[in-house]
Structures are given as C-alpha cells and as structure tokens.
Design a protein around this motif. Structure first.
Motif, mmCIF file in Angstrom:
data_model
loop_
_atom_site.group_PDB
_atom_site.id
_atom_site.type_symbol
_atom_site.label_atom_id
_atom_site.label_comp_id
_atom_site.label_asym_id
_atom_site.label_seq_id
_atom_site.Cartn_x
_atom_site.Cartn_y
_atom_site.Cartn_z
ATOM 1 N N GLU A 32 -67.274 6.757 42.624
ATOM 2 C CA GLU A 32 -67.743 5.902 41.519
ATOM 3 C C GLU A 32 -66.606 5.588 40.551
ATOM 4 O O GLU A 32 -66.542 4.497 39.997
ATOM 5 N N GLU A 33 -65.719 6.546 40.339
ATOM 6 C CA GLU A 33 -64.612 6.367 39.399
ATOM 7 C C GLU A 33 -63.450 5.593 40.004
ATOM 8 O O GLU A 33 -62.645 5.019 39.273
ATOM 9 N N LEU A 34 -63.348 5.618 41.329
ATOM 10 C CA LEU A 34 -62.249 4.923 42.022
ATOM 11 C C LEU A 34 -62.840 3.969 43.062
ATOM 12 O O LEU A 34 -62.575 4.101 44.265
ATOM 13 N N PRO A 35 -63.624 2.971 42.627
ATOM 14 C CA PRO A 35 -64.325 2.114 43.578
ATOM 15 C C PRO A 35 -63.410 1.236 44.432
ATOM 16 O O PRO A 35 -63.826 0.771 45.495
ATOM 17 N N ASP A 36 -62.175 1.047 43.994
ATOM 18 C CA ASP A 36 -61.246 0.207 44.753
ATOM 19 C C ASP A 36 -60.553 0.961 45.887
ATOM 20 O O ASP A 36 -59.838 0.357 46.687
ATOM 21 N N VAL A 37 -60.765 2.260 45.990
ATOM 22 C CA VAL A 37 -60.166 3.058 47.057
ATOM 23 C C VAL A 37 -61.189 3.178 48.185
ATOM 24 O O VAL A 37 -62.324 3.606 47.959
ATOM 25 N N ALA A 38 -60.777 2.805 49.378
ATOM 26 C CA ALA A 38 -61.679 2.873 50.533
ATOM 27 C C ALA A 38 -62.161 4.308 50.726
ATOM 28 O O ALA A 38 -61.374 5.252 50.583
ATOM 29 N N PRO A 39 -63.456 4.496 51.036
ATOM 30 C CA PRO A 39 -63.995 5.860 51.186
ATOM 31 C C PRO A 39 -63.199 6.727 52.160
ATOM 32 O O PRO A 39 -62.928 7.896 51.866
ATOM 33 N N ALA A 40 -62.809 6.186 53.313
ATOM 34 C CA ALA A 40 -62.055 6.995 54.286
ATOM 35 C C ALA A 40 -60.720 7.442 53.685
ATOM 36 O O ALA A 40 -60.303 8.592 53.877
ATOM 37 N N THR A 41 -60.058 6.557 52.953
ATOM 38 C CA THR A 41 -58.793 6.902 52.308
ATOM 39 C C THR A 41 -59.025 7.981 51.253
ATOM 40 O O THR A 41 -58.263 8.950 51.167
ATOM 41 N N LEU A 42 -60.080 7.814 50.474
ATOM 42 C CA LEU A 42 -60.395 8.785 49.428
ATOM 43 C C LEU A 42 -60.635 10.168 50.024
ATOM 44 O O LEU A 42 -60.041 11.155 49.571
ATOM 45 N N TYR A 43 -61.462 10.248 51.052
ATOM 46 C CA TYR A 43 -61.753 11.537 51.681
ATOM 47 C C TYR A 43 -60.478 12.158 52.276
ATOM 48 O O TYR A 43 -60.250 13.363 52.151
ATOM 49 N N ARG A 44 -59.656 11.331 52.913
ATOM 50 C CA ARG A 44 -58.420 11.834 53.519
ATOM 51 C C ARG A 44 -57.477 12.391 52.450
ATOM 52 O O ARG A 44 -56.900 13.457 52.609
ATOM 53 N N GLN A 45 -57.351 11.668 51.328
ATOM 54 C CA GLN A 45 -56.431 12.107 50.276
ATOM 55 C C GLN A 45 -56.985 13.305 49.504
ATOM 56 O O GLN A 45 -56.215 14.176 49.086
ATOM 57 N N VAL A 46 -58.290 13.384 49.329
ATOM 58 C CA VAL A 46 -58.886 14.581 48.719
ATOM 59 C C VAL A 46 -58.600 15.778 49.629
ATOM 60 O O VAL A 46 -58.203 16.850 49.155
ATOM 61 N N GLY A 47 -58.750 15.596 50.933
ATOM 62 C CA GLY A 47 -58.449 16.665 51.883
ATOM 63 C C GLY A 47 -56.998 17.122 51.785
ATOM 64 O O GLY A 47 -56.705 18.324 51.822
ATOM 65 N N ALA A 48 -56.089 16.167 51.641
ATOM 66 C CA ALA A 48 -54.667 16.511 51.508
ATOM 67 C C ALA A 48 -54.422 17.303 50.225
ATOM 68 O O ALA A 48 -53.637 18.261 50.213
ATOM 69 N N LEU A 49 -55.100 16.928 49.139
ATOM 70 C CA LEU A 49 -54.941 17.643 47.872
ATOM 71 C C LEU A 49 -55.524 19.058 47.947
ATOM 72 O O LEU A 49 -54.983 19.991 47.352
ATOM 73 N N ASP A 51 -55.820 20.809 50.864
ATOM 74 C CA ASP A 51 -54.912 21.534 51.763
ATOM 75 C C ASP A 51 -53.620 21.923 51.057
ATOM 76 O O ASP A 51 -53.061 22.991 51.314
ATOM 77 N N GLY A 52 -53.152 21.067 50.146
ATOM 78 C CA GLY A 52 -51.925 21.343 49.408
ATOM 79 C C GLY A 52 -52.115 22.268 48.220
ATOM 80 O O GLY A 52 -51.151 22.606 47.533
ATOM 81 N N GLY A 53 -53.363 22.675 47.954
ATOM 82 C CA GLY A 53 -53.631 23.614 46.872
ATOM 83 C C GLY A 53 -53.719 22.990 45.493
ATOM 84 O O GLY A 53 -53.783 23.697 44.487
ATOM 85 N N MET A 54 -53.775 21.660 45.419
ATOM 86 C CA MET A 54 -53.857 21.005 44.113
ATOM 87 C C MET A 54 -55.308 20.925 43.626
ATOM 88 O O MET A 54 -55.580 21.105 42.451
#
Length: 183
Positions: A32-49, A51-54
């Motif tokens: 909802e806060e980042l509606p311009d980011v494609a859902p698949a991209t959002l999920y992938r980048q959340v996963g990276a964050l 996995d990276g401990g952020m």
C-alpha cells in the motif's frame, strides 16, 4: 552481502526507509505504501533484506492458508558502518551517494505528485549553508543534532502527527582549511 550492497539498491532503500521510525509492517501494508513497485519485486527485495539481516520477522500469523509476516527494521541495520565505508572504492561511494540522492528526489517527486502542494504549510524546506568549523566544532554540532533527532525518532504515529523524512548531508568543500592569522 555487505550492508552497502544490500541497502543501496533503489527498491531496497525505499523499503528500508518505509520502516524508519520503528514501524512494523506486513508486506500487504508495504505494498500500500509502495504501490509503484511490482508485487513480485517487492517480495523479492523484502526477502533479500530479511536474508541480509536488515529486516526481521517479528510476527507471523496464518491468513487464508498462507502466513502473513510482520517485519521491522533491525536497529542501525540500514546504515553503512565506518569500517565498511573505508573499504568502499570511490566508484562504490559515487554509486551509493547517487542511489541515496535518487531516493531523495523520488520522495520529493511523490510529495509533489500528491497534489495540493504548499511547502510553507507542509513545513517542507531544503537549503544549504556553509559553516566554518573545526573538526571538534563539527563533531559537537553532529552530536547535538543526533540528540535532537533521537529525542523524536521513537514518537509513535498519533492524531496531528505527520510522518516526515529528515535527511542530512554533511561534507567538506574542496577548499583547504583557512590559515590562522598571527597578530
């Protein structure tokens, strides 16, 4: 992956910024806060964050046969520490700063796109000043600013409070220090 590589990616930087201030969000709330980011991209980048401990998972509940996770930013994880910064090449610093500045520009563009823009009413400002300070005076100023900001960072969302981004950049000019005059 080094913290600088992790956070200094445009989408991951925006995700991390969305969590600033101790916010706890699900991926649905993040979408909802980042509606311009494609859902698949959002999920992938959340996963990276994660996995990276952020980002860390602080809650998990079952919703319609799947798990909904609530995340929060790990304290201090969205910054590049001095040791890592020293190891970065000039080109890595340029890319990091460009990503940071591009994020600021994107935030400002989203503000302008929101319509009904009134910089004075919204308390929006940007300016640059030159200060002639010794390293000790600069450190004292930075310490004072940190204290002022730290006293407000943890304030919860409440009626009358608006989420605001406070961004600082401090750097010396290319001019050499002024010579001291002897009288």
């Amino acid at each position: 992956m080094r913290a600088s590589e992790l956070v200094l990616h445009p989408v991951r930087l925006r995700i991390a910024q969305t969590f600033l201030g101790g916010r706890r969000l699900t991926t649905a709330e993040l979408r909802e806060e980042l509606p311009d980011v494609a859902p698949a991209t959002l999920y992938r980048q959340v996963g990276a964050l994660v996995d990276g401990g952020m980002l860390e998972v602080i809650d998990e509940r079952k919703v319609r046969g799947t798990f909904e996770r609530t995340y929060q930013l790990r304290e201090g994880a969205a910054s590049v520490e001095a040791d890592e910064a020293r190891e970065m090449s000039d080109e890595e610093h340029r890319r990091a700063f460009l990503t940071f500045v591009a994020g600021i520009l994107a935030d400002y563009d989203r503000y302008l796109a929101g319509g009904d823009v009134d910089l004075a009413l919204d308390l929006v400002g940007y300016r640059q000043v030159a200060l002639n300070l010794t390293d000790d005076e600069t450190m004292a100023m930075v310490t004072e600013l940190r204290e002022v900001v730290a006293a407000r960072v943890g304030l919860p969302a409440a009626p009358g409070r608006r989420r605001r981004l406070f961004t600082t950049i401090l750097m010396p000019t290319g001019e050499p220090p002024a010579a001291s005059s002897s009288s």
